[in-house]
Design a protein around this motif. Structure first.
Motif, mmCIF file in Angstrom:
data_model
loop_
_atom_site.group_PDB
_atom_site.id
_atom_site.type_symbol
_atom_site.label_atom_id
_atom_site.label_comp_id
_atom_site.label_asym_id
_atom_site.label_seq_id
_atom_site.Cartn_x
_atom_site.Cartn_y
_atom_site.Cartn_z
ATOM 1 N N GLN A 61 8.115 1.129 -4.454
ATOM 2 C CA GLN A 61 7.676 0.472 -5.688
ATOM 3 C C GLN A 61 6.151 0.420 -5.756
ATOM 4 O OE1 GLN A 61 9.541 -3.198 -7.036
ATOM 5 N NE2 GLN A 61 11.190 -2.943 -5.558
ATOM 6 N N GLY A 62 5.523 0.009 -4.650
ATOM 7 C CA GLY A 62 4.069 -0.106 -4.623
ATOM 8 C C GLY A 62 3.394 1.240 -4.798
ATOM 9 N N MET A 63 3.924 2.282 -4.159
ATOM 10 C CA MET A 63 3.326 3.609 -4.253
ATOM 11 C C MET A 63 3.376 4.141 -5.677
ATOM 12 S SD MET A 63 4.316 7.119 -2.187
ATOM 13 C CE MET A 63 5.792 7.424 -3.176
ATOM 14 N N TYR A 64 4.550 4.081 -6.307
ATOM 15 C CA TYR A 64 4.664 4.625 -7.664
ATOM 16 C C TYR A 64 3.985 3.730 -8.695
ATOM 17 C CZ TYR A 64 7.651 8.410 -6.146
ATOM 18 O OH TYR A 64 8.118 9.553 -5.538
ATOM 19 N N ARG A 65 3.949 2.451 -8.416
ATOM 20 C CA ARG A 65 3.212 1.536 -9.295
ATOM 21 C C ARG A 65 1.757 1.990 -9.429
ATOM 22 N NH1 ARG A 65 2.517 -4.986 -8.134
ATOM 23 N NH2 ARG A 65 0.885 -5.390 -9.678
ATOM 24 N N LEU A 66 1.136 2.320 -8.309
ATOM 25 C CA LEU A 66 -0.266 2.726 -8.323
ATOM 26 C C LEU A 66 -0.432 4.181 -8.760
ATOM 27 C CD1 LEU A 66 -1.528 0.953 -5.090
ATOM 28 C CD2 LEU A 66 -1.896 0.270 -7.461
ATOM 29 N N LEU A 67 0.512 5.053 -8.360
ATOM 30 C CA LEU A 67 0.415 6.458 -8.748
ATOM 31 C C LEU A 67 0.501 6.625 -10.263
ATOM 32 C CD1 LEU A 67 0.206 9.401 -7.896
ATOM 33 C CD2 LEU A 67 2.702 9.447 -7.615
ATOM 34 N N ILE A 68 1.420 5.910 -10.898
ATOM 35 C CA ILE A 68 1.550 5.984 -12.359
ATOM 36 C C ILE A 68 0.299 5.413 -13.026
ATOM 37 C CG2 ILE A 68 2.854 5.127 -14.358
ATOM 38 C CD1 ILE A 68 5.369 5.217 -12.534
#
Length: 304
Positions: free
Chosen positions: A38-45
Motif C-alpha cells: 500500500q505504501g509503495m503504490y501510494r507514493l508511486l502513483i
C-alpha cells in the motif's frame, strides 16, 4: 536568509491537509493488501501525478550538494519507515488508538527543533499544545487495547510517529535550500525504492492485487498524500515543522469521525470531549504562536 510571505492564508492549506490525512487510516483499513505494498503504490502513483509538472525542476539537481542528497534519501527512508510502522499498526488496533499515538508527533518535533534549530515556542503556545495533546489522549482513552495484538499495534504507531518526526525535521532543514516540489518528488522516489527493497527481501508480491485494492492505492495517493503530505511539505516553506505537527493533531478528530461513519467504530464521550479539547488547543496555538519567517530560495530555484 529572508523569507517570503505565504501566498494564501495559512489556515486554508492547514485545514485541507488535516481533512486529507484523516482519510489515510480509513483507506488503509479498507484494503487487505500488505501495508508495505500500500505504501509503495501510494507514493508511486503520487510520483506519476507529479511528473508532468516537474519539467523545470530537474535543473535544481545540479545545485544539490552530496550531503543534501544523503539527507534527501534519509528523509525518504524515514517516510517509508513511518508508513510501514504506522499503517501496520492499523491492522492490529483501532483507528482511534493508532491516531492518538500519532498525535504525539509534535512533541518529538518540538524537542528535535529545539536542539537542532534553537526554535522557541511561547508559553501560551505550549499551553495550547498541552490542551490539544490532552484532548487527543481522551479521544483514544477508552479504545487503547490491552491485548498483546493491540499493544503491538500501539508500539508500531509510536515508532512510526518517531520516524515521521525525523522525516519532518530533515525536511525543515532541507527546505531552506531546496524547492518544496523537488524535495517532495525526490523524497517520494527514495521511499518507493526503500519499499521495493523491503518487499523484495521479504518476498511480498508486488502485483496480482484485485481492482478494489488498486482503487485504495489510488485514493491513498491523491487524498492523504497529494493534499496532505505534499501540501504540508510546501507549507514548511512558510511555517515551522512544529506548527504543522501541532495542527496534524486534528487528524484523530477527523479520523475518528470518519471511522464512525465508514467503519462503524463508535465514538465515546471521552472521544467527543477530546475532540473539543483538540480544536480548542489548536486554536490557542495558532493565535499565540509566533510563525517563523519563511525562507527565500536561492535565485536559480523557483517555487512551485
Amino acid at each position: 536568509m529572508e523569507k517570503t510571505k505565504c501566498p494564501v492564508p495559512v489556515f486554508i492549506p492547514l485545514i485541507v491537509g488535516i481533512i486529507a490525512v484523516s482519510f489515510s487510516s480509513i483507506f488503509v483499513k479498507l484494503s487487505d493488501a500488505p501495508v508495505s505494498v500500500q505504501g509503495m503504490y501510494r507514493l508511486l502513483i503520487t510520483i506519476l501525478f507529479m511528473l508532468p509538472f516537474s519539467g523545470n525542476q530537474w535543473k535544481n539537481a545540479k545545485q544539490i550538494q552530496p550531503r543534501q542528497w544523503l539527507l534527501l534519501f534519509l528523509s525518504g527512508t524515514f517516510l517509508a519507515l513511518h508508513f510501514l510502522l504506522w499503517m501496520g499498526s492499523l491492522k492490529l488496533t483501532t483507528v482511534a488508538s493508532s491516531t492518538i499515538i500519532l498525535a504525539l508527533q509534535p512533541v518529538f518535533v518540538l524537542i528535535g527543533a529545539f536542539f537542532l534549530f534553537k526554535e522557541r515556542t511561547s508559553s501560551a503556545s505550549l499551553i495550547g499544545m498541552a490542551i490539544a495533546i490532552c484532548g487527543a489522549a481522551l479521544i483514544g482513552w477508552g479504545d487503547i487495547g490491552i491485548s498483546p495484538e493491540n499493544l503491538l499495534g500501539d508500539l508500531l504507531s509510536l515508532f512510526g510517529t518517531l520516524a515521521v518526526a525525523v522525516h519532518m525535521l530533515i525536511g525543515q532543514h532541507l527546505l531552506r535550500h531546496i524547492p518544496s516540489f523537488f524535495y517532495s518528488l525526490v523524497v517520494f522516489v527514495s521511499a518507493v525504492f526503500v519499499f521495493a527493497l523491503y518487499n523484495g527481501a521479504a518476498g511480498i508480491p508486488m502485483t496480482g492485487y484485485p481492482g478494489h485494492d488498486w482503487l485504495i492505492f489510488f485514493l491513498l495517493a491523491i487524498i492523504p498524500t497529494v493534499f496532505g503530505h505534499v501540501l504540508f511539505n510546501w507549507l514548511m516553506k512558510y511555517v515551522s515543522a512544529t506548527t504543522i505537527s501541532v495542527n496534524i493533531l486534528g487528524e484523530p478528530v477527523g479520523a475518528s469521525i470518519l471511522a464512525y461513519f465508514m467503519l462503524k467504530e463508535s465514538i465515546s464521550l471521552f472521544q467527543g470531549t477530546g475532540g473539543f479539547l483538540v480544536c480548542t488547543g489548536l486554536y490557542l496555538f495558532l493565535k499565540t504562536s509566533r510563525v517563523p519567517k519563511p525562507f527565500k530560495e536561492a535565485p536559480a530555484a523557483q517555487n512551485v
